[in-house]
Design a protein around this motif. Structure first.
Motif, PDB file in Angstrom:
ATOM      1  N   PHE A 210      34.458  38.522  48.348  1.00 15.33           N
ATOM      2  CA  PHE A 210      34.166  39.703  49.157  1.00 15.33           C
ATOM      3  C   PHE A 210      32.747  40.206  48.950  1.00 15.33           C
ATOM      4  O   PHE A 210      32.175  40.860  49.821  1.00 15.33           O
ATOM      5  N   ARG A 211      32.163  39.909  47.803  1.00 20.03           N
ATOM      6  CA  ARG A 211      30.776  40.318  47.569  1.00 20.03           C
ATOM      7  C   ARG A 211      29.793  39.519  48.391  1.00 20.03           C
ATOM      8  O   ARG A 211      28.841  40.050  48.948  1.00 20.03           O
ATOM      9  N   ALA A 213      30.380  37.091  50.960  1.00 12.53           N
ATOM     10  CA  ALA A 213      30.651  36.510  52.284  1.00 12.53           C
ATOM     11  C   ALA A 213      30.107  37.332  53.439  1.00 12.53           C
ATOM     12  O   ALA A 213      30.062  38.555  53.372  1.00 12.53           O
ATOM     13  N   ARG A 215      31.327  35.844  56.552  1.00 13.72           N
ATOM     14  CA  ARG A 215      32.640  35.572  57.146  1.00 13.72           C
ATOM     15  C   ARG A 215      33.456  34.763  56.156  1.00 13.72           C
ATOM     16  O   ARG A 215      32.917  34.118  55.272  1.00 13.72           O
ATOM     17  N   MET A 216      34.777  34.816  56.338  1.00 13.82           N
ATOM     18  CA  MET A 216      35.659  34.061  55.444  1.00 13.82           C
ATOM     19  C   MET A 216      36.631  33.247  56.273  1.00 13.82           C
ATOM     20  O   MET A 216      36.988  33.625  57.380  1.00 13.82           O
ATOM     21  N   THR A 229      35.611  38.182  59.657  1.00 15.74           N
ATOM     22  CA  THR A 229      34.773  38.953  58.738  1.00 15.74           C
ATOM     23  C   THR A 229      35.642  39.464  57.585  1.00 15.74           C
ATOM     24  O   THR A 229      36.869  39.387  57.623  1.00 15.74           O
ATOM     25  N   LYS A 230      34.959  40.016  56.579  1.00 11.56           N
ATOM     26  CA  LYS A 230      35.667  40.549  55.406  1.00 11.56           C
ATOM     27  C   LYS A 230      36.680  41.612  55.825  1.00 11.56           C
ATOM     28  O   LYS A 230      37.813  41.634  55.356  1.00 11.56           O
ATOM     29  N   GLU A 231      36.241  42.493  56.739  1.00 11.45           N
ATOM     30  CA  GLU A 231      37.106  43.605  57.153  1.00 11.45           C
ATOM     31  C   GLU A 231      38.335  43.063  57.876  1.00 11.45           C
ATOM     32  O   GLU A 231      39.457  43.550  57.673  1.00 11.45           O
ATOM     33  N   LYS A 234      40.678  41.643  55.329  1.00  8.86           N
ATOM     34  CA  LYS A 234      41.268  42.698  54.469  1.00  8.86           C
ATOM     35  C   LYS A 234      42.387  43.426  55.190  1.00  8.86           C
ATOM     36  O   LYS A 234      43.369  43.838  54.586  1.00  8.86           O
TER      37      LYS A 234
END
Lengths: 271, 283
Positions: A210-211, A213, A215-216, A229-231, A234
């Motif tokens: 999360f620090r 990226a 995109r994941m 995206t991270k959001e 999550k």
């Protein structure tokens, strides 16, 4: 007016990989844009390392297409593939430094092999790369004399040797304590800002992911179950993603199966 | 099934036969695959040799070759020398024990000098080096496979065969013939010492007789054998290393396999050479 999306740096289409009858990757479709940091997440056995090995050209796909920087990995000439490899820097999970050489010689190796630069220039460039990762004074050490974190940083210095366009990390925080792991994350972020490289990271460390990226992409049993995206990740309600993010274990012991086994055993039903 | 009580037995027999055929088939395919991989690796190694040379190629490759020559050649001197001296004594004594019955003990000189230059010199050197260096190559390369160092080389667009194997190959092509000459010399000297102790023949006389019985052709053919043996030892050692899959135990197994296979192939190649020259001489 929006510009048309640029050609992705790395493009994977319908990638299928099987080892000995078992499907390790089942129809993977993924685009990684130029200059973005993509983190490949997944549990053990999800296929993320296999996907990475295919993207960096260590394995040939059984079916599907992988195009990196305009070069199709399966159908291009050997010369083009070698040129592509020089533009990709890889930091392996266990650093993979050559123990027969010093740290400086390890970092200088790609320069000595692929350029005709004078030894003094190579020496200077090597020192600069080592300085970027905080190992400027450790050039003369041999890899066995370094700690785990230092080895990983030396591997990053070697990956940076030819100023690559794509930087790849295989489990950068594996086996490191949280502080050293955070140092490595900071290094990745600094490199991203300084050199605008496309970065691909394979990891299962959530905090690290999360620090760093942009995109994941999450893999589960050979399939991509999420890309975003991270959001977006999550807030995802996909059960597997939630389990991964919230650190919930699978039941390892099936009580019913064990009961049934012993019942059968006691009845003498087992040969 | 009830109508044919022997059917189960017949099925069992068929299964046994097919499993033997399967076993033979799989074994053959494995060996063919091995020979194919060996050939491809040899082609790649030979193609990379010129880049290993001092002036045409890269300086780091040549430095690597020199280091290998020290490890493979110079460090093997004592072992090859001692083995050759022992073999020289053995050959002389065994020969003498029969020849003296015919009063032809002086033929031991021919036996030792021709036996060593044609056969024993190169063969002993190759067997010693196969045990020492063949296993070392496969263990070194095998552990690099396990620690992903070979993958690292490939991702850096460096050909592992060119980087790792070609310097070893060139080093062996240079040093094994030298070790064969050493082996010849030590064996012949051992023969001379035997003649000195048993018949009080002066070494000078012995060496003069040796010089008369040795043929340059035999020495050169021995060197040619050495080149073939060198190829076998390096390529088999390298292939066993590159084929390692798994952990440290696989590395150990590859070292054993390298020695066993290269020694076997060296002796097989020696048989081939000897048979060819025998047939040519006979014509």
């Amino acid at each position: 007016m929006r510009e048309p999306p640029a050609e992705p740096m790395i493009s994977v289409r319908d990638l299928v990989v099987s080892y000995g009858g078992r499907r390790v990757l089942d129809g993977i479709n993924l685009d990684i844009a130029r200059g973005e940091t993509m983190v490949l997440l997944g549990g053990s056995g999800s296929g993320k390392s296999t996907l990475l090995r295919h993207i960096i050209g260590l394995e040939q796909p059984g079916a599907g297409r992988i195009v990196v920087n305009g070069i199709d990995l399966a159908s291009s000439a050997h010369k083009d593939l070698q040129k592509l490899r020089r533009s990709i820097g890889v930091a392996f999970q266990n650093a993979a430094l050559f123990n027969s050489m010093s740290v400086a010689d390890n970092v200088a190796l790609p320069l000595r092999e692929h350029t005709r630069l004078a030894e003094s220039t190579i020496s200077l460039m090597t020192r600069m790369k080592l300085a970027v990762v905080g190992l400027a004074e450790f050039g003369s050490y041999s890899p066995q004399e370094l700690s785990g974190g230092m080895k990983k940083r030396a591997a990053v210095a070697r990956a940076l040797s030819l100023d690559p366009e794509i930087l790849v990390f295989d489990e950068p925080s594996a086996g490191l304590d949280p502080i050293v792991g955070a140092e490595l994350d900071d290094l990745i972020l600094a490199l991203k800002r300084a050199f605008s490289m496309t970065v691909v990271v394979v990891t299962h460390e959530m905090a690290s992911a999360f620090r760093i990226a942009d995109r994941m992409a999450m893999l589960y049993q050979g399939s991509l179950i999420a890309v975003g995206t991270k959001e977006e990740l999550k807030s995802s309600q996909h059960p597997r993603i939630r389990q991964f993010l919230d650190r919930v274990s699978d039941p390892i012991v099936d009580a019913h199966k064990i009961d049934a086994f012993f019942e059968q055993y006691l009845k003498g039903g087992l040969t | 099934m009830a109508n044919y009580p022997n059917e189960a037995f017949a099925r069992q027999q068929v299964a046994m036969i097919t499993s033997v055929v399967e076993y033979l088939g799989k074994g053959t395919l494995r060996h063919v695959e091995y020979v194919g991989e060996l050939t491809m690796q040899l082609t790649a190694a030979v193609g990379s040799l010129w880049r290993t040379l001092p002036f045409a190629g890269s300086r780091s490759r040549w430095r690597s070759t020199v280091r290998q020559m020290l490890a493979v050649g110079v460090d093997a001197f004592p072992m090859v020398g001692v083995m050759a001296v022992c073999a020289g004594f053995i050959l002389a004594m065994q020969g003498a024990s029969e020849l003296r019955r015919f009063g032809a003990i002086n033929l031991v000189i021919d036996l030792v000098s021709i036996g060593f230059t044609r056969e024993l010199g190169p063969l002993l050197a190759a067997i010693a080096v196969s045990g020492r260096s063949g296993s070392a190559f496969s263990a070194e390369i095998g552990s690099m496979v396990v620690t992903e160092e070979i993958d690292a080389l490939r991702t850096m667009a460096i050909n592992p065969v060119e980087f790792l194997l070609a310097p070893k190959y060139l080093a062996m092509l240079i040093t094994l013939p030298c070790l064969s000459i050493l082996s010849d010399a030590c064996g012949i000297v051992a023969g001379g010492l035997f003649m000195l102790f048993s018949t009080h023949m002066a070494l000078g006389v012995y060496l003069r007789d040796v010089a008369q019985s040795i043929m340059l052709r035999d020495v050169l053919l021995g060197l040619l054998r050495s080149l073939v043996f060198a190829t076998i030892i390096v390529q088999v050692g390298g292939l066993e290393g590159f084929r390692v899959r798994g952990g440290p135990d696989a590395v150990g197994r590859s070292a054993t396999a390298a020695v066993v296979k290269s020694t076997f192939l060296v002796i097989l190649a020696d048989l081939g050479f000897t048979a060819i020259f025998y047939l040519i001489e006979g014509k």
